[in-house]
Design a protein around this motif. Sequence first.
Motif, PDB file in Angstrom:
ATOM      1  N   ALA A 187       0.853  -1.110  -0.122  1.00 42.20           N
ATOM      2  CA  ALA A 187       0.097  -0.089   0.018  1.00 42.20           C
ATOM      3  C   ALA A 187       0.958   1.193  -0.063  1.00 42.20           C
ATOM      4  O   ALA A 187       0.192   2.506  -0.307  1.00 42.20           O
ATOM      5  CB  ALA A 187      -0.982   0.080   1.211  1.00 42.20           C
ATOM      6  N   GLY A 188       2.134   1.192   0.172  1.00 44.80           N
ATOM      7  CA  GLY A 188       3.087   2.335   0.302  1.00 44.80           C
ATOM      8  C   GLY A 188       2.557   3.094   1.757  1.00 44.80           C
ATOM      9  O   GLY A 188       2.411   2.533   2.680  1.00 44.80           O
ATOM     10  N   ARG A 189       2.694   4.449   1.611  1.00 44.14           N
ATOM     11  CA  ARG A 189       2.592   5.260   2.554  1.00 44.14           C
ATOM     12  C   ARG A 189       1.034   5.621   2.972  1.00 44.14           C
ATOM     13  O   ARG A 189       0.274   5.604   1.935  1.00 44.14           O
ATOM     14  CB  ARG A 189       3.284   6.651   2.355  1.00 44.14           C
ATOM     15  N   LEU A 190       0.793   5.588   4.040  1.00 43.67           N
ATOM     16  CA  LEU A 190      -0.674   5.937   4.389  1.00 43.67           C
ATOM     17  C   LEU A 190      -0.960   6.998   5.751  1.00 43.67           C
ATOM     18  O   LEU A 190       0.144   6.961   6.368  1.00 43.67           O
ATOM     19  CB  LEU A 190      -1.344   4.687   5.015  1.00 43.67           C
ATOM     20  N   VAL A 191      -1.721   7.698   5.495  1.00 41.87           N
ATOM     21  CA  VAL A 191      -2.093   8.611   6.606  1.00 41.87           C
ATOM     22  C   VAL A 191      -3.657   8.389   7.226  1.00 41.87           C
ATOM     23  O   VAL A 191      -4.345   8.037   6.388  1.00 41.87           O
ATOM     24  CB  VAL A 191      -2.342  10.128   5.901  1.00 41.87           C
ATOM     25  N   TYR A 192      -3.553   8.540   8.469  1.00 45.48           N
ATOM     26  CA  TYR A 192      -4.910   8.273   9.219  1.00 45.48           C
ATOM     27  C   TYR A 192      -5.382   9.582   9.792  1.00 45.48           C
ATOM     28  O   TYR A 192      -4.513  10.270  10.407  1.00 45.48           O
ATOM     29  CB  TYR A 192      -4.658   7.188  10.347  1.00 45.48           C
TER      30      TYR A 192
ATOM     31  N   VAL B   7      -1.030   7.942   0.167  1.00 49.14           N
ATOM     32  CA  VAL B   7      -0.039   9.195  -0.137  1.00 49.14           C
ATOM     33  C   VAL B   7       0.525   8.692  -1.465  1.00 49.14           C
ATOM     34  O   VAL B   7       1.263   7.916  -1.499  1.00 49.14           O
ATOM     35  CB  VAL B   7       1.186   9.370   0.805  1.00 49.14           C
ATOM     36  N   GLY B   8       0.421   9.746  -2.376  1.00 48.71           N
ATOM     37  CA  GLY B   8       0.963   9.620  -3.936  1.00 48.71           C
ATOM     38  C   GLY B   8       2.399   9.933  -3.863  1.00 48.71           C
ATOM     39  O   GLY B   8       2.770  10.764  -2.885  1.00 48.71           O
ATOM     40  N   ALA B   9       3.103   9.589  -4.849  1.00 47.26           N
ATOM     41  CA  ALA B   9       4.469  10.007  -5.397  1.00 47.26           C
ATOM     42  C   ALA B   9       4.849  11.333  -5.096  1.00 47.26           C
ATOM     43  O   ALA B   9       5.878  11.537  -4.735  1.00 47.26           O
ATOM     44  CB  ALA B   9       4.910   9.648  -6.677  1.00 47.26           C
ATOM     45  N   GLN B  10       3.727  12.216  -5.215  1.00 52.81           N
ATOM     46  CA  GLN B  10       3.911  13.591  -5.256  1.00 52.81           C
ATOM     47  C   GLN B  10       3.459  14.403  -3.853  1.00 52.81           C
ATOM     48  O   GLN B  10       3.402  15.581  -3.660  1.00 52.81           O
ATOM     49  CB  GLN B  10       3.455  14.708  -6.346  1.00 52.81           C
TER      50      GLN B  10
END
Length: 188
Positions: A1-6, A19-22
């Motif tokens: 899933a890569g990076r996540l924000v909660y 969280v997308g690449a940018q």
Amino acid sequence: AGRLVYVASNDTTVSSYSVGAQGALTGINSMSFGDSGFARDIVVAPSGAFLHVPNGNGTISIHSVDGGGVLSAGNLKDDGLSTLIGFAIAPSGQFAYAITGTVGINVATYSVGNSGELAAVGGTSASGLYALAVHPSGRFVYATDPTEDLVWSYEIDLTDGSISVQSDPVPSGREPAELTIVNLVSQS
């Protein structure tokens, strides 16, 4: 899933975002943590497989997270504690600690199960504590005491998770609130 924000909101929901690449956020889903008061924190398990939302009314909402960051409906842990103020999970994922407003048990100790479920295993009496952090080694817990302008150090028993005061508290600035632990990396 890569990076996540909660994000925990005052409408009693917790939401997950990728969280997308940018750096752009994309909503994944939101789940209610019930009629359980306002969220005090979001604490993700070291495995990333579940998160805990300690609430102002003394309950803890537990949500599992799948590999894509999708949150499940939460299970509510209610030990009859009063307001939860601080919450942390040891790096091993085996134990969790909560600062409560409950007289006589101000640092509650929990064992953490494979699904994030919490089982109370004891507590330590202390007064005035506000925030806590577990050392990356999993051997110590530190807590701020804004009523006395102190920082306390506790040693963790690695077999049952119980904690005991390690040394005399150290003075801090006026009314210490939050704390964090940083591993310094030497620069060559």
